[in-house]
Write a protein that holds these residues in place. Structure first.
Motif, PDB file in Angstrom:
ATOM      1  N   UNK A   1       1.329  -6.651   9.299  1.00 37.87           N
ATOM      2  CA  UNK A   1       2.075  -7.706   9.929  1.00 37.87           C
ATOM      3  C   UNK A   1       3.406  -7.826   8.944  1.00 37.87           C
ATOM      4  N   UNK A   2       4.256  -8.485   9.350  1.00 34.53           N
ATOM      5  CA  UNK A   2       5.565  -8.674   8.611  1.00 34.53           C
ATOM      6  C   UNK A   2       5.236  -8.908   7.197  1.00 34.53           C
ATOM      7  N   UNK A   3       6.256  -8.242   6.387  1.00 36.68           N
ATOM      8  CA  UNK A   3       6.147  -8.455   4.980  1.00 36.68           C
ATOM      9  C   UNK A   3       6.516 -10.021   4.710  1.00 36.68           C
ATOM     10  N   UNK A   4       5.790 -10.641   3.798  1.00 36.30           N
ATOM     11  CA  UNK A   4       6.169 -11.953   3.630  1.00 36.30           C
ATOM     12  C   UNK A   4       5.655 -12.480   2.238  1.00 36.30           C
ATOM     13  N   UNK A   5       6.518 -13.456   1.291  1.00 34.55           N
ATOM     14  CA  UNK A   5       5.949 -13.790   0.129  1.00 34.55           C
ATOM     15  C   UNK A   5       6.275 -15.185  -0.213  1.00 34.55           C
TER      16      UNK A   5
ATOM     17  N   UNK B   1       2.073 -15.328  -3.485  1.00 35.51           N
ATOM     18  CA  UNK B   1       1.415 -14.765  -2.478  1.00 35.51           C
ATOM     19  C   UNK B   1       1.801 -14.070  -1.409  1.00 35.51           C
ATOM     20  N   UNK B   2       1.493 -12.781  -1.087  1.00 33.14           N
ATOM     21  CA  UNK B   2       2.169 -12.074   0.107  1.00 33.14           C
ATOM     22  C   UNK B   2       1.023 -11.521   1.056  1.00 33.14           C
TER      23      UNK B   2
ATOM     24  N   UNK C   1      -2.401  -1.678   2.314  1.00 31.31           N
ATOM     25  CA  UNK C   1      -3.689  -1.626   1.608  1.00 31.31           C
ATOM     26  C   UNK C   1      -3.677  -0.790   0.265  1.00 31.31           C
ATOM     27  N   UNK C   2      -4.308  -1.507  -0.824  1.00 33.72           N
ATOM     28  CA  UNK C   2      -4.303  -0.699  -1.947  1.00 33.72           C
ATOM     29  C   UNK C   2      -2.991  -0.273  -2.744  1.00 33.72           C
ATOM     30  N   UNK C   3      -1.755  -0.631  -2.163  1.00 34.07           N
ATOM     31  CA  UNK C   3      -0.798  -0.028  -2.892  1.00 34.07           C
ATOM     32  C   UNK C   3      -0.245  -1.320  -3.938  1.00 34.07           C
ATOM     33  N   UNK C   4       0.556  -0.887  -4.801  1.00 39.70           N
ATOM     34  CA  UNK C   4       0.949  -1.420  -6.027  1.00 39.70           C
ATOM     35  C   UNK C   4       2.180  -2.252  -5.559  1.00 39.70           C
ATOM     36  N   UNK C   5       2.213  -3.646  -5.834  1.00 38.41           N
ATOM     37  CA  UNK C   5       3.540  -4.580  -5.732  1.00 38.41           C
ATOM     38  C   UNK C   5       3.929  -5.064  -6.745  1.00 38.41           C
ATOM     39  N   UNK C   6       5.412  -4.714  -6.748  1.00 37.63           N
ATOM     40  CA  UNK C   6       5.989  -5.169  -8.137  1.00 37.63           C
ATOM     41  C   UNK C   6       6.861  -6.473  -7.777  1.00 37.63           C
TER      42      UNK C   6
END
Length: 483
Positions: A446-450, A466-467, A472-477
């Motif tokens: 889906x489109x990235x949202x935060x 919340x994003x 999947x399983x990727x690191x988010x900074x």
């Protein structure tokens, strides 16, 4: 002393015909046979050594018979008519035995019953069947003899008719081993059970016997044995007539060609790395054979063969076991061939290779970058497994080695750059020739949202982020104003 004579047709003694009675009632008995033997019209009898008396002989005709026909084939029906036998009366039955007598001996034909007038045969009486011992050259005598009365008999000569059997109009026949042909013959003895032979060897089972009809004709189906030698063979049909001058056999040439064999495989299809049982039929009896499996070898990248020797049994059948090499390409069907080393008979059958190996990926779908588990079963235990896919970077070398049950399990992480919403293939091949493949559906991102909660807060406060739409399983900074 005055005596009278009286003819009695039947008494307690079947031989007694005359009873000469004194005036005092004292009887004297004479036998019918004795009267015929003496051939006299009067008898001189002394009673008690004192008186000579004359008794007039009654008229007693000798038995006679008529045989119809007078010229006959062996084992054909005849009718007997006769007179002059003792009559059946007083609750007693007179039977007359009929036989054929010639140079070979005496052979019973049947039994007839005399009527109340001493006659046999005639309308309603059964026909009698001649034996197979009728002479075609020489004398045949039909004898009718009253049972229990020696000397009461009659006979007539019978002319024997020779049989002239013929097969297929004298024309040769042609067939392959295992073929069924129709054989026709004529001129045999009526109702004879005939024996059939090929190449001097009697045929076994129902194929070795046939029965002629009432006219001596015969038609029967014959399956040429698989063991019959190719070439010209003598097919002979022989009857039972054995009288002098009888030739109760006919033959014709049967040109035998090599037959077509057959090969059966079990199981079929069969998995690579297993073995199959091959059963063949239609080959020559007891000949050596060679079974061959032709398959595509993945290791050689070319076709290869596996041979298995065998020997046909007396019926031309053979059995062997062939192993399917693990390097056989399961996507390309093999061929099993049976060949008779002596006869050159050839037969083959296709052998598709079944794929027992299977692979399953869990979960059934995932986002790019997710971890997945690859489970396999049905592989050859201990072989090296190699993976081909675009879902993730394959392991250098073997991805796994199947355990004793042929199963394995391995984990991998999907490329985060995969395009979601599409299926990607994954295949695993084993060093033993196994192969299995499947496809995996990558979930669409889906489109990235935060979202930040609360949206305002004093310095030092804690907020929740919340994003969605990340890998999947990727690191988010997370950063605020780049910090």
């Amino acid at each position: 002393m005055v005596l009278t004579s009286q003819v009695i047709p039947r008494s307690s003694d079947p031989h007694i015909l005359f009873r000469i009675v004194e005036t005092e009632g004292k009887p004297i008995f004479m036998s019918r046979t004795l009267v015929r033997a003496l051939l006299i019209t009067t008898l001189a009898v002394t009673v008690a050594g004192q008186h000579t008396v004359l008794a007039r002989r009654a008229h007693v005709p000798a038995p006679t018979i008529t045989v119809t026909p007078t010229i006959a084939l062996p084992h054909s029906p005849i009718q007997i008519q006769g007179t002059g036998f003792d009559p059946s009366s007083g609750g007693k039955t007179v039977t007359v035995s009929v036989s054929l007598s010639n140079s070979l001996g005496t052979f019973p034909i049947g039994t007839l019953q005399a009527d109340s007038n001493g006659a046999i045969g005639g309308a309603g009486s059964p026909l009698l069947l001649l034996p197979f011992t009728v002479n075609a050259t020489g004398v045949n005598q039909i004898i009718a003899s009253e049972n229990g009365s020696n000397g009461l008999a009659a006979s007539q000569l019978l002319t024997g008719k020779p049989v002239f059997p013929l097969l297929n109009g004298g024309q040769s026949l042609a067939a392959k081993q295992g073929d069924q042909i129709t054989v026709r013959g004529l001129g045999f003895a009526p109702l004879d059970v005939l024996t059939v032979s090929l190449g001097g060897q009697p045929l076994s089972g129902s194929g070795g016997m046939a029965t002629a009809d009432n006219f001596g004709n015969v038609t029967f189906a014959l399956t040429v044995p698989q063991s019959a030698q190719p070439g010209n063979q003598l097919l002979a049909v022989t009857g039972s007539a054995v009288g002098a001058g009888q030739r109760d056999s006919a033959s014709v040439t049967l040109v035998v060609a090599a037959g077509s064999g057959a090969v059966g495989i079990s199981p079929n299809p069969a998995p690579v790395g297993t073995s199959v049982v091959v059963q063949a039929s239609g080959f020559q009896a007891n000949e050596p054979m060679t079974f061959t499996l032709r398959y595509f070898d993945n290791g050689l990248n070319n076709y290869a063969i596996v041979n298995s020797p065998a020997t046909a049994d007396a019926s031309g059948n053979a059995t062997a076991r062939i192993s399917i090499p693990g390097a056989a390409d399961s996507t390309k069907a093999g061929t099993v061939t049976g060949r008779g080393n002596n006869s050159g008979i050839f037969a083959s059958s296709v052998l598709p290779f079944a794929t027992l190996a299977r692979v399953i990926i869990t979960p059934a779908t995932a986002l790019p970058g997710s971890k997945i588990t690859i489970n396999g079963s049905g592989f050859i235990p201990g072989e090296n497994l190699f993976l081909t896919t675009r879902l993730f970077k394959p392991t250098i070398g073997s991805i796994a080695i199947p355990d004793a049950t042929g199963s394995f399990s391995a984990t991998a992480t999907l490329y985060p750059t995969l395009q979601g919403g599409g299926a990607y293939p994954l295949s695993i091949s084993g060093s033993g020739g196994d192969f299995a493949s499947t496809s995996f559906m990558v979930a669409a991102q889906h489109a990235t949202s935060l979202q930040i909660s609360p949206t305002t807060a004093p310095s030092g406060a804690t907020v929740s982020a919340t994003g969605q739409g990340f890998g999947g399983n990727e690191a988010v900074a997370l950063s605020i104003n780049g910090n």
